[in-house]
Design a protein around this motif. Structure first.
Motif, mmCIF file in Angstrom:
data_model
loop_
_atom_site.group_PDB
_atom_site.id
_atom_site.type_symbol
_atom_site.label_atom_id
_atom_site.label_comp_id
_atom_site.label_asym_id
_atom_site.label_seq_id
_atom_site.Cartn_x
_atom_site.Cartn_y
_atom_site.Cartn_z
ATOM 1 N N VAL A 163 0.844 -1.204 0.000
ATOM 2 C CA VAL A 163 0.000 0.000 0.000
ATOM 3 C C VAL A 163 0.876 1.249 0.000
ATOM 4 C CG1 VAL A 163 -1.700 1.322 1.324
ATOM 5 C CG2 VAL A 163 -1.926 -1.159 1.139
ATOM 6 N N VAL A 164 1.936 1.249 0.804
ATOM 7 C CA VAL A 164 2.828 2.405 0.873
ATOM 8 C C VAL A 164 3.461 2.664 -0.489
ATOM 9 C CG1 VAL A 164 4.968 3.289 1.894
ATOM 10 C CG2 VAL A 164 3.282 2.147 3.332
ATOM 11 N N ARG A 165 3.928 1.601 -1.156
ATOM 12 C CA ARG A 165 4.530 1.760 -2.476
ATOM 13 C C ARG A 165 3.509 2.300 -3.484
ATOM 14 N NH1 ARG A 165 7.861 3.724 -5.400
ATOM 15 N NH2 ARG A 165 9.153 3.321 -3.597
ATOM 16 N N ALA A 166 2.288 1.774 -3.451
ATOM 17 C CA ALA A 166 1.247 2.229 -4.380
ATOM 18 C C ALA A 166 0.907 3.703 -4.138
ATOM 19 C CB ALA A 166 0.001 1.361 -4.228
ATOM 20 N N LEU A 167 0.878 4.130 -2.852
ATOM 21 C CA LEU A 167 0.554 5.517 -2.531
ATOM 22 C C LEU A 167 1.679 6.456 -2.974
ATOM 23 C CD1 LEU A 167 -1.615 7.279 -1.247
ATOM 24 C CD2 LEU A 167 -0.495 6.975 0.960
ATOM 25 N N ARG A 168 2.927 6.034 -2.831
ATOM 26 C CA ARG A 168 4.046 6.860 -3.274
ATOM 27 C C ARG A 168 4.018 7.043 -4.792
ATOM 28 N NH1 ARG A 168 9.848 5.618 -0.990
ATOM 29 N NH2 ARG A 168 10.083 7.808 -1.576
ATOM 30 N N GLU A 169 3.737 5.964 -5.515
ATOM 31 C CA GLU A 169 3.667 6.055 -6.971
ATOM 32 C C GLU A 169 2.512 6.937 -7.407
ATOM 33 O OE1 GLU A 169 3.537 2.044 -8.371
ATOM 34 O OE2 GLU A 169 5.661 1.670 -7.968
ATOM 35 N N LEU A 170 1.375 6.844 -6.683
ATOM 36 C CA LEU A 170 0.231 7.698 -6.998
ATOM 37 C C LEU A 170 0.582 9.159 -6.751
ATOM 38 C CD1 LEU A 170 -2.738 8.113 -7.731
ATOM 39 C CD2 LEU A 170 -3.325 7.666 -5.331
ATOM 40 N N GLY A 171 1.263 9.441 -5.649
ATOM 41 C CA GLY A 171 1.650 10.806 -5.342
ATOM 42 C C GLY A 171 2.535 11.399 -6.424
ATOM 43 N N ASN A 172 3.485 10.610 -6.927
ATOM 44 C CA ASN A 172 4.355 11.083 -8.009
ATOM 45 C C ASN A 172 3.564 11.348 -9.277
ATOM 46 O OD1 ASN A 172 6.749 11.017 -6.510
ATOM 47 N ND2 ASN A 172 7.069 8.836 -6.927
ATOM 48 N N ALA A 173 2.594 10.482 -9.573
ATOM 49 C CA ALA A 173 1.791 10.634 -10.790
ATOM 50 C C ALA A 173 0.894 11.868 -10.721
ATOM 51 C CB ALA A 173 0.954 9.382 -11.018
ATOM 52 N N LEU A 174 0.376 12.188 -9.512
ATOM 53 C CA LEU A 174 -0.575 13.298 -9.371
ATOM 54 C C LEU A 174 0.082 14.675 -9.402
ATOM 55 C CD1 LEU A 174 -3.035 11.935 -6.648
ATOM 56 C CD2 LEU A 174 -3.339 11.992 -9.131
ATOM 57 N N LYS A 175 1.406 14.721 -9.364
ATOM 58 C CA LYS A 175 2.086 16.016 -9.406
ATOM 59 C C LYS A 175 1.815 16.749 -10.718
ATOM 60 C CE LYS A 175 5.757 14.881 -6.146
ATOM 61 N NZ LYS A 175 7.204 14.597 -5.939
ATOM 62 N N ALA A 176 1.469 15.995 -11.761
ATOM 63 C CA ALA A 176 1.176 16.603 -13.055
ATOM 64 C C ALA A 176 -0.334 16.725 -13.285
ATOM 65 C CB ALA A 176 1.810 15.778 -14.171
ATOM 66 N N ALA A 177 -1.122 16.434 -12.248
ATOM 67 C CA ALA A 177 -2.586 16.459 -12.394
ATOM 68 C C ALA A 177 -3.171 17.498 -11.446
ATOM 69 C CB ALA A 177 -3.162 15.075 -12.099
ATOM 70 N N TYR A 178 -4.512 17.581 -11.430
ATOM 71 C CA TYR A 178 -5.212 18.520 -10.554
ATOM 72 C C TYR A 178 -6.042 17.767 -9.512
ATOM 73 C CZ TYR A 178 -3.892 22.340 -13.626
ATOM 74 O OH TYR A 178 -3.172 23.263 -14.348
ATOM 75 N N THR A 179 -5.587 16.575 -9.174
ATOM 76 C CA THR A 179 -6.271 15.746 -8.183
ATOM 77 C C THR A 179 -5.439 15.684 -6.910
ATOM 78 O OG1 THR A 179 -7.496 14.378 -9.774
ATOM 79 C CG2 THR A 179 -7.005 13.373 -7.640
ATOM 80 N N THR A 180 -6.120 15.780 -5.771
ATOM 81 C CA THR A 180 -5.460 15.697 -4.463
ATOM 82 C C THR A 180 -6.056 14.540 -3.682
ATOM 83 O OG1 THR A 180 -5.120 18.097 -4.410
ATOM 84 C CG2 THR A 180 -4.934 16.913 -2.324
#
Length: 499
Positions: free
Chosen positions: A104-121
């Motif tokens: 879960v921690v790995r998936a959340l870190r990858e999601l956080g990196n992906a969202l840096k270029a998006a408008y989702t928080t």
């Protein structure tokens, strides 16, 4: 949007700045969910919620979407969030429970990196902060404060409006009484406050000024549920404390120091007192009397409950206790026999836990701005860390010595009156003279012992019962003469006399 409270402005700023991962520490899931919904609508974003029971679902206005099949699993939910095409605020409820899972921690870190270029928080909502080391640099943490008095007043008005409209009960409150009820409810969540007001109405089908005590009783539940603090419903007044004239005068001149008038005058909230002295001389009784005299709730911090076997949990326990106390402010916090809780603060007797707890406590005492009046008591000065005695931790350090003859006479009068006896019928002057070196607690037990003897003899209490009890009871100051003398010598130039 209407004027936002500071914490909500911070959240709004972080979302507009496109921070991908937020962690909001709060018990008030429903309230914060509503506030995040307002931010989402203001910025034209979808509000998406996740829970372990339903998975992901989207809210559009008042419309609740159907849960997305297969997203109850936290990793599957995080993978699905990657696919969101519309800017969103995604709330993950109780997600802290899943942050012990490396996947879960790995998936959340990858999601956080992906969202840096998006408008989702993505927003984690949890009552406690449990953040694995891997996420410390990726997640922004915001502590959500409990409702303000303005929030509680708005809630009270809404309840009064609904009750009056439905004619189910009577609301009989003037502005002053409403303010008192709101002050009593301060420190509760909106849900807890709503329940307290509802209970007060259900009791007699009306809400009025007499319900203040019931609201305060509900507030004590906050203390009980913390498991770290004790709520004291005390009725001891300053008149129950014999002697200590200097200390009483000092307290009398500060009894209105928590008022708005004091703030307008430019006064800071008083920090508190450290009471050192001989056992049984009224330190704990004074703490209780301060709360009664100042009309503030009294909460006791038991340092023994702070310590836990889990690494790091003792410090978190203290921080949790501090948060609970500050939520109840203005309040009197009583730390009894503080030296016992800080006995290992040098770090030599444990793995450094006591030192870290002590450091947390010192920092809070020095920096706190909330109206929490701390009354710490101590009997053994040699066990007190010198850092605790530094100016700035407390407003004043008082030494509570054995009572003088005049003070012993006053204590005898108080104790006899408490037990429904007329002091004029007893030779209190003689009793005060022969009880030199007796503490206030020992005088109280002397009266109790005389009552037991009188009851066993089947007669009314007489002077002889008290005189015999006085002669048979060796005071602590005699049996521990060297320790008491050492304590007095130490305090003579380092503290302010209480009497």
């Amino acid at each position: 949007m209407a004027e936002q409270p500071p914490f909500l402005r911070e959240i709004d700023t972080l979302i507009r700045a496109r921070y991908p991962l937020l962690y909001l520490v709060t018990f008030e899931e429903q309230r914060v969910e509503g506030l995040l919904g307002e931010i989402a609508r203001a910025h034209g974003k979808d509000l998406v919620e996740w829970s372990a029971t339903r998975g992901l679902r989207t809210f559009t206005g008042a419309h609740r979407g159907e849960p997305v099949e297969g997203t109850a699993d936290p990793v599957a939910a995080l993978m699905y969030i990657h696919k969101l095409t519309k800017p969103s605020i995604v709330i993950l409820k109780d997600f802290h429970r899943h942050l012990e899972d490396a996947l879960v921690v790995r998936a959340l870190r990858e999601l956080g990196n992906a969202l840096k270029a998006a408008y989702t928080t993505v927003v984690v909502l949890a009552p406690t902060l449990r953040l694995p080391e891997e996420l410390e640099k990726d997640v922004s943490v915001v502590d959500v404060p409990l409702p303000t008095k303005a929030d509680l007043l708005q809630l009270l008005r809404e309840i009064a409006r609904l009750v009056t409209k439905n004619r189910k009960a009577t609301i009989d409150l003037n502005a002053e009484q409403a303010d008192s009820l709101v002050s009593a409810a301060h420190g509760l969540t909106l849900s807890e406050a709503e329940n307290a007001f509802a209970k007060a109405i259900a009791q007699d089908n009306r809400l009025d000024g007499s319900d203040l005590r019931l609201i305060l009783d509900e507030k004590s539940q906050v203390i009980r549920k913390s498991g770290l603090l004790e709520y004291y419903a005390t009725d001891q007044a300053m008149t129950d404390v014999g002697g200590l004239t200097h200390l009483k005068r000092w307290l009398e001149r500060r009894k209105n120091a928590f008022s708005d008038a004091a703030r307008d005058f430019g006064l800071p909230s008083p920090k508190g007192l450290l009471l050192l002295g001989v056992q049984g001389c009224g330190k704990s009784l004074t703490a209780k009397a301060i709360a009664t005299s100042w009309k503030l709730p009294l909460v006791r911090l038991d340092m023994g409950r702070i310590y836990s076997g889990l690494v790091g949990s003792s410090e978190e326990n203290l921080r949790k206790a501090i948060r609970a106390v500050e939520s109840l402010a203005p309040v009197v916090l009583w730390v009894d026999e503080v030296e016992k809780g800080l006995a290992g603060s040098s770090g030599s007797n444990d793995t450094g836990v006591s030192a870290r707890v002590f450091g947390t406590l010192l920092t809070w005492l020095q920096e706190k701005t909330s109206p929490v009046f701390v009354v710490a008591t101590a009997n053994r000065i040699e066990s007190l860390p010198p850092e605790l005695l530094r100016k700035g931790r407390f407003d004043e350090i008082f030494f509570v010595d054995l009572p003088s003859e005049e003070e012993r006479l006053e204590i005898f009068n108080i104790q006899l009156k408490r037990r429904k006896r007329d002091p004029a019928k007893f030779p209190v002057a003689e009793l005060a003279k022969i009880t030199a070196q007796f503490s206030g607690a020992e005088i109280e037990q002397l009266v109790v012992s005389g009552l037991y003897d009188a009851f066993a003899d089947g007669v009314e209490l007489t002077a002889d019962h008290l005189l015999i009890a006085a002669k048979e009871t060796p005071p602590l100051a005699v049996t521990m003469a060297e320790g008491v003398a050492r304590l007095r010598d130490w305090a003579r130039t380092r503290t302010r006399p209480a009497s």
